[in-house]
Design a protein around this motif. Structure first.
Motif: not given
Length: 311
Positions: A186-215
Motif C-alpha cells: 500500500n502506498i502509505i507503507n512506502v518510503t523511497v530512500e536515496g533522494l534526500e538532498g537531491q534536486n527535483y522538478i515539481e511538474t505539478l507546480e509549474g515545473w518549479a525546482e525544489r530540493q528533497q529534504k528527507r526520504d
C-alpha cells in the motif's frame, strides 16, 4: 484480461516459453529464482516476481493486452523522448516534427524482434531489437541507421540494458526511460530512500525546482523529475517487509509518479483504487541528463532490480 498459472503448462526450469495473452505475443521466462512475462510489442516486461515474494513489478488488473496499444503497468520502454515532446530539451524536439506525436516516444506499440535467447545454468538472457532496417511508419522520420536493443537477463535479479547505436551520419539527441511500475503493499507503507538532498522538478507546480529534504513519502499525486542522482535508489515497503534496490547505469535522473485518487479515475486500464498498490520509479535520461550521440557512438541505459527482506 489477466494471465493466471492455469493458462500455461508447467515446464522444466529454467525455460523460455512462447504464449499469447489476448492479442499480444509474449515470452514467459522462469528459472529457479523467479518468473518473468515479456510482451514482444514494445519489448515490455509485464510481470516480474521472485519466487517466495510478492511481485516486484505491478501490472494492472484492467490491462487489455491489445495490439497497437500500450499496456498499463510493467516496464514500458520510452524512446526517443520521454513524456511530452514539447517539454524536452530543444535538441530533442528538433529531430521530431509534424503530425500528432504520442507521449513517451515511438516504440511502445511496435513489435520488437527477438534476436537472441540463451540459457546458461540458471541464467536466462534475451536480446530484443528494433533494427536499423526497420520499416515501421512511426520511425521513418528518424535518421537512417539507428539501432535500438534491449537486453533482459533473469538470474537471482532482473537486469535490463537499453542500448542506442547511432549508425547514421547525423548527431542524435534523445531522452528515454525504463518506466518501471513497482508493486507495493500500500502506498502509505512506502518510503523511497536515496533522494534526500537531491534536486527535483515539481511538474505539478509549474515545473518549479525544489530540493528533497528527507526520504520521499508519497501522500498525494506525485510527478517529479529527480536530477543528479546516485546509482542506487531503494523502495522500502513496511507492509511487505521488503526493500527493492533500483541500481541504475548510464543514468543520473529518475521520475517518480503516482496518480493518487482523482487522476486514477481518468486513466485507461487502471482501476480507481490501483494507485494504492503501485509506484513508478523510472530509471531515465531526461532534462539535462539527455543522451547526445555523434555518428558511430552508442549509449546504454540500464537498471538492476533486487528484492530482499528488511533487516
Amino acid at each position: 484480461m489477466s494471465l493466471t498459472e492455469s493458462d500455461v503448462a508447467p515446464l522444466e526450469i529454467p525455460h523460455i516459453q512462447q504464449i499469447e495473452v489476448n492479442q499480444l505475443q509474449c515470452l514467459r521466462v522462469q528459472n529457479s529464482r523467479g518468473e518473468l512475462l515479456l510482451a514482444l510489442q514494445g519489448a515490455q516486461v509485464l510481470r516480474y516476481q521472485p519466487h517466495g515474494q510478492e511481485p516486484l513489478i505491478w501490472l494492472s488488473d484492467e490491462a487489455a493486452f491489445e495490439a497497437g496499444h500500450a499496456v498499463r503497468g510493467g516496464i514500458p520502454v520510452c524512446w526517443p523522448w520521454f513524456g511530452d515532446l514539447m517539454r524536452n530539451p530543444p535538441q530533442v524536439q528538433a529531430l521530431h516534427s509534424g503530425g500528432r506525436l504520442p507521449a513517451h516516444g515511438l516504440v511502445r506499440s511496435i513489435e520488437w524482434t527477438l534476436q537472441e535467447s540463451a540459457i546458461e545454468g540458471d541464467r536466462v538472457r534475451l536480446l530484443l531489437a528494433i533494427p536499423a532496417t526497420t520499416d515501421s511508419p512511426s520511425l521513418r522520420h528518424l535518421p537512417h541507421g539507428l539501432e535500438l536493443l534491449l537486453e533482459i537477463v533473469l538470474d537471482d535479479r532482473l537486469h535490463l540494458n537499453l542500448t542506442t547505436r547511432n549508425g547514421s551520419e547525423q548527431h542524435l539527441a534523445l531522452t528515454q526511460a525504463l518506466h518501471s511500475y513497482f508493486a507495493v503493499s500500500n502506498i502509505i507503507n512506502v518510503t523511497v530512500e536515496g533522494l534526500e538532498g537531491q534536486n527535483y522538478i515539481e511538474t505539478l507546480e509549474g515545473w518549479a525546482e525544489r530540493q528533497q529534504k528527507r526520504d520521499l513519502v508519497v501522500s498525494s499525486e506525485t510527478d517529479r523529475i529527480y536530477l543528479d542522482l546516485p546509482p542506487r535508489l531503494t523502495l522500502r515497503d513496511e507492509g511487505w517487509n521488503r526493500r527493492i534496490h533500483i541500481d541504475a547505469r548510464g543514468s543520473t535522473s529518475a521520475v517518480v509518479w503516482n496518480p493518487w485518487v482523482s487522476k486514477a479515475r481518468r486513466l485507461s486500464q487502471f482501476a480507481d483504487d490501483a494507485w494504492q498498490h503501485m509506484l513508478c520509479i523510472e530509471t531515465a535520461n531526461v532534462m539535462k541528463d539527455l543522451v547526445e550521440l555523434a555518428p558511430g557512438e552508442e549509449h546504454t541505459l540500464g537498471v538492476t532490480l533486487t528484492g530482499e527482506p528488511l533487516a
